[in-house]
Design a protein around this motif. Structure first.
Motif, mmCIF file in Angstrom:
data_model
loop_
_atom_site.group_PDB
_atom_site.id
_atom_site.type_symbol
_atom_site.label_atom_id
_atom_site.label_comp_id
_atom_site.label_asym_id
_atom_site.label_seq_id
_atom_site.Cartn_x
_atom_site.Cartn_y
_atom_site.Cartn_z
ATOM 1 N N GLN A 245 33.094 60.254 68.890
ATOM 2 C CA GLN A 245 33.092 58.793 68.952
ATOM 3 C C GLN A 245 32.007 58.320 69.914
ATOM 4 O O GLN A 245 31.956 58.747 71.072
ATOM 5 C CB GLN A 245 34.469 58.291 69.389
ATOM 6 N N LEU A 246 31.164 57.428 69.437
ATOM 7 C CA LEU A 246 30.031 56.939 70.207
ATOM 8 C C LEU A 246 30.115 55.431 70.382
ATOM 9 O O LEU A 246 30.396 54.690 69.430
ATOM 10 C CB LEU A 246 28.714 57.308 69.508
ATOM 11 N N TYR A 247 29.854 54.979 71.586
ATOM 12 C CA TYR A 247 29.737 53.552 71.878
ATOM 13 C C TYR A 247 28.292 53.118 71.651
ATOM 14 O O TYR A 247 27.350 53.864 71.924
ATOM 15 C CB TYR A 247 30.061 53.278 73.340
ATOM 16 N N ASP A 248 28.103 51.895 71.195
ATOM 17 C CA ASP A 248 26.775 51.277 71.149
ATOM 18 C C ASP A 248 26.568 50.454 72.410
ATOM 19 O O ASP A 248 27.504 49.831 72.923
ATOM 20 C CB ASP A 248 26.639 50.371 69.923
ATOM 21 N N SER B 226 20.869 51.429 72.432
ATOM 22 C CA SER B 226 21.181 52.818 72.719
ATOM 23 C C SER B 226 22.630 53.096 72.358
ATOM 24 O O SER B 226 23.306 52.289 71.714
ATOM 25 C CB SER B 226 20.918 53.120 74.202
ATOM 26 N N TYR B 227 23.099 54.259 72.789
ATOM 27 C CA TYR B 227 24.499 54.638 72.585
ATOM 28 C C TYR B 227 24.878 55.638 73.668
ATOM 29 O O TYR B 227 24.028 56.218 74.351
ATOM 30 C CB TYR B 227 24.718 55.227 71.188
ATOM 31 N N HIS C 128 17.439 65.333 78.211
ATOM 32 C CA HIS C 128 18.757 65.605 77.653
ATOM 33 C C HIS C 128 19.870 64.778 78.288
ATOM 34 O O HIS C 128 20.986 64.745 77.751
ATOM 35 C CB HIS C 128 19.095 67.087 77.833
ATOM 36 N N TYR C 129 19.593 64.130 79.405
ATOM 37 C CA TYR C 129 20.652 63.612 80.261
ATOM 38 C C TYR C 129 21.643 62.701 79.539
ATOM 39 O O TYR C 129 22.858 62.795 79.741
ATOM 40 C CB TYR C 129 20.044 62.858 81.454
ATOM 41 N N ASN C 130 21.182 61.800 78.696
ATOM 42 C CA ASN C 130 22.064 60.786 78.106
ATOM 43 C C ASN C 130 22.822 61.250 76.870
ATOM 44 O O ASN C 130 23.626 60.483 76.319
ATOM 45 C CB ASN C 130 21.245 59.538 77.736
ATOM 46 N N HIS C 131 22.604 62.478 76.429
ATOM 47 C CA HIS C 131 23.228 62.943 75.183
ATOM 48 C C HIS C 131 24.574 63.594 75.463
ATOM 49 O O HIS C 131 24.644 64.628 76.140
ATOM 50 C CB HIS C 131 22.303 63.927 74.468
#
Length: 604
Positions: free
Chosen positions: A271-274, A291-292, A401-404
């Motif tokens: 589940q991903l937030y926008d 982003s997400y 990679h940090y935000n993934h």
């Protein structure tokens, strides 16, 4: 005469699968993939002769972003050329108050860039993205970008799986020189968001946001709006003073509609937030980006790995990211095909081995629900130069990679490559520890493996490589945890689990490389894999099942990484062949893996 140019750049949709940076989208971007002018510079005379300032065309053409060694580049040459040049003409309509950013996703290895003959910057490192502001040198009308790439393929630079010898050997493959990931332009306001760092905080159900801006003279306001699908979750922001280049704030991620207050990211439910960012000056929006993020946590408790405070058994597959006609460069469609096959076979993650993936690959992992181990490509000689190169590019890897949310582990070194004497040399041990603590300081939210496979020093996980093809031996060797953690259990590597002076301190244990069953319907004496070669598909699958069950039934293991997803050139131990087609029925692989159930609550 060769003339490579784009007469009129067309704006691409930020929803396009070609978009190189899916986690920070803007509307005004321009893809520079396609035909560029190209030249060898074997005498290294281009700078002295002013190739960047010359109006003469370069003699060849190449299809960017493919390395000249690949078929898709249009050149397909294996001859070594340490210095190469590129040129591209383009037409631009310059606008006051706007900046133009030139982005390179990856160029191997040392890059210099000129625009209209003026030097705009350089970059060392073959696997990480970099950008230059070129608004001050771009003209209203015709322009030219010139790129010089220098790649000696030396053992003191991070190479990963690129052969530094004249030919491929063992598990080292065709080298990559020059541009091998997308190049693109982006038009932004002079005052814009340079980047954001998003850190989920499950303990407080919020997202920490850190943003960076260029030097500016205006008072500004940065705000963010968070949604889950069509549900507005929360908005927050912060004022920014003139000349203030860093700002941070937090956003509440709770929702009454979520089953457990927040929408968790897991492989079963990715589940991903926008999140939508707006930068305002005097109530006027000067920059916007989309982003997400995912709400998830990683931690170690005793000898277990926890994802969102729940035990998480990892079923990974090794992915080296090589393709028959394009080497390390993949299209979105190829990446999507590979990762959907990984998911269909029943794996819940990938170890991206010895190369740094395209950002679209990481976004696909985020969307599909595959955890990812990110890995720094190795050096192969220990020196002051190689230490500096590794430290610099590792920092850039972590930033990328940090935000993934899919990225849960960083692997910094592999099998003592480049630190071959680490077992007894304190300087090499200290270097791996320095990389470990540098990365831990930059990103304390993820787990870190200092030296994967054996001879560990500082590490969050004890990882073991064992290519023993006997399932019975594997089961017997790892039956008693106390008997092997401080020893050399692998009958194939014969290496100690820990370097001299280090001992097991209760870390989770993962068999991070095993299997490697060599199977190819076409017999070829020049190909290889691990163990005796099975003669039939049925025999190969039977060995896979026995090995997999031996590993999965070992109580002390908290997961595994099977070698590997695809055949790569001379190495034929993939579940897919080098064309990335199935060797085996995906349903049979999934049936074998399903003996370890998904973690977390299961509602029938």
């Amino acid at each position: 005469m060769v003339v490579s140019s784009i007469s009129r750049l067309e704006k691409k949709s930020s929803n396009s699968v070609e978009y190189p940076r899916p986690q920070f989208k803007r509307n005004h971007w321009y893809d520079l993939s396609g035909t560029w002018q190209f030249a060898w510079d074997d005498e290294n005379k281009g700078e002295q002769e002013g190739w960047a300032q010359s109006e003469e065309s370069l003699p060849q053409q190449i299809h960017v972003p493919y390395a000249y060694q690949s078929k898709n580049s249009g050149i397909d040459s294996q001859e070594p050329h340490d210095v190469v040049w590129y040129k591209l003409h383009f037409h631009w309509g310059k606008r006051d108050g706007f900046e133009l950013l030139l982005h390179f996703e990856a160029v191997d290895y040392y890059t210099k860039v000129w625009v209209n003959g003026q030097f705009v910057g350089d970059h060392a490192g073959g696997h990480t993205p970099f950008s230059f502001s070129i608004g001050s040198v771009v003209q209203d009308g015709n322009n030219v970008i010139t790129v010089r790439a220098e790649d000696h393929n030396g053992v003191e630079q991070p190479l990963g799986k690129q052969s530094w010898k004249s030919d491929n050997f063992l598990c080292w493959y065709t080298r990559t020189t020059g541009i091998w990931q997308p190049v693109w332009l982006e038009e932004v306001s002079s005052l814009h968001i340079k980047g954001v760092k998003m850190t989920p905080d499950l303990a407080h159900s919020n997202l920490q946001v850190e943003a960076e801006l260029p030097i500016h003279q205006s008072k500004a306001y940065l705000e963010a709006h968070v949604y889950f699908k069509d549900e507005w979750i929360h908005s927050s922001g912060a004022w920014i003073k003139p000349n203030q280049t860093k700002v941070d704030f937090q956003i509440d991620a709770e929702s009454d509609q979520a089953d457990f207050r927040v929408y968790y990211w897991t492989p079963d439910q990715p589940q991903l937030y926008d999140i939508y960012f707006s930068l305002k000056v005097d109530d006027e929006i000067v920059d916007q980006a989309e982003s997400y993020f995912g709400m998830r946590s990683m931690e170690v408790k005793d000898d277990k790995i926890l994802l969102n405070q729940e035990f998480f058994y990892q079923k990974l597959i090794l992915d080296q990211g090589y393709y028959e006609d394009s080497l390390m460069t993949a299209s979105y469609e190829q990446m999507h095909s590979d990762l959907t096959k990984v998911k269909a076979m029943g794996f819940n993650g990938v170890r991206r081995h010895q190369t740094i993936a395209d950002r679209r690959y990481m976004t696909l992992c985020d969307q599909l629900g595959l955890v990812m181990w990110a890995e720094m490509p190795s050096i192969f000689k220990f020196s002051d130069s190689s230490m500096q190169a590794m430290q610099n590019e590792t920092r850039e890897m972590v930033t990328k990679h940090y935000n993934h949310p899919s990225v849960i582990v960083y692997t910094l070194m592999n099998e003592s490559w480049g630190v071959n004497e680490i077992y007894h040399r304190s300087d090499q041990q200290n270097f791996v520890n320095a990389l470990y603590y540098q990365t831990k300081a930059q990103d304390p939210t993820r787990l870190i493996v200092g030296n994967d496979g054996w001879e560990h020093t500082a590490t969050d996980i004890l990882t073991i490589h064992d290519y023993n093809s006997s399932a019975e031996d594997i089961a017997a060797t790892y039956k008693d945890k106390a008997s092997y953690v401080d020893e050399s259990p692998s009958k194939t590597s014969k290496k100690q689990n820990f370097a001299s002076g280090y001992r097991y301190t209760g870390q989770p244990i993962i068999m991070s490389e095993f299997g490697g069953i060599a199977f190819s319907p076409q017999e070829d004496a020049n190909t290889w894999g691990y163990g005796a070669r099975p003669q039939t598909e049925k025999e190969a699958l039977a060995r896979f099942e026995k090995l997999m069950k031996a590993v999965m039934e070992t109580d002390s293991f908290q997961g595994f990484c099977y070698t590997q997803l695809t055949d790569v050139e001379q190495e034929v131990n993939g579940l897919l062949n080098h064309e990335h087609n199935d060797k085996f029925d995906q349903r049979e692989i999934r049936s074998i893996l399903s003996s370890v159930q998904s973690d977390g609550f299961i509602f029938e």
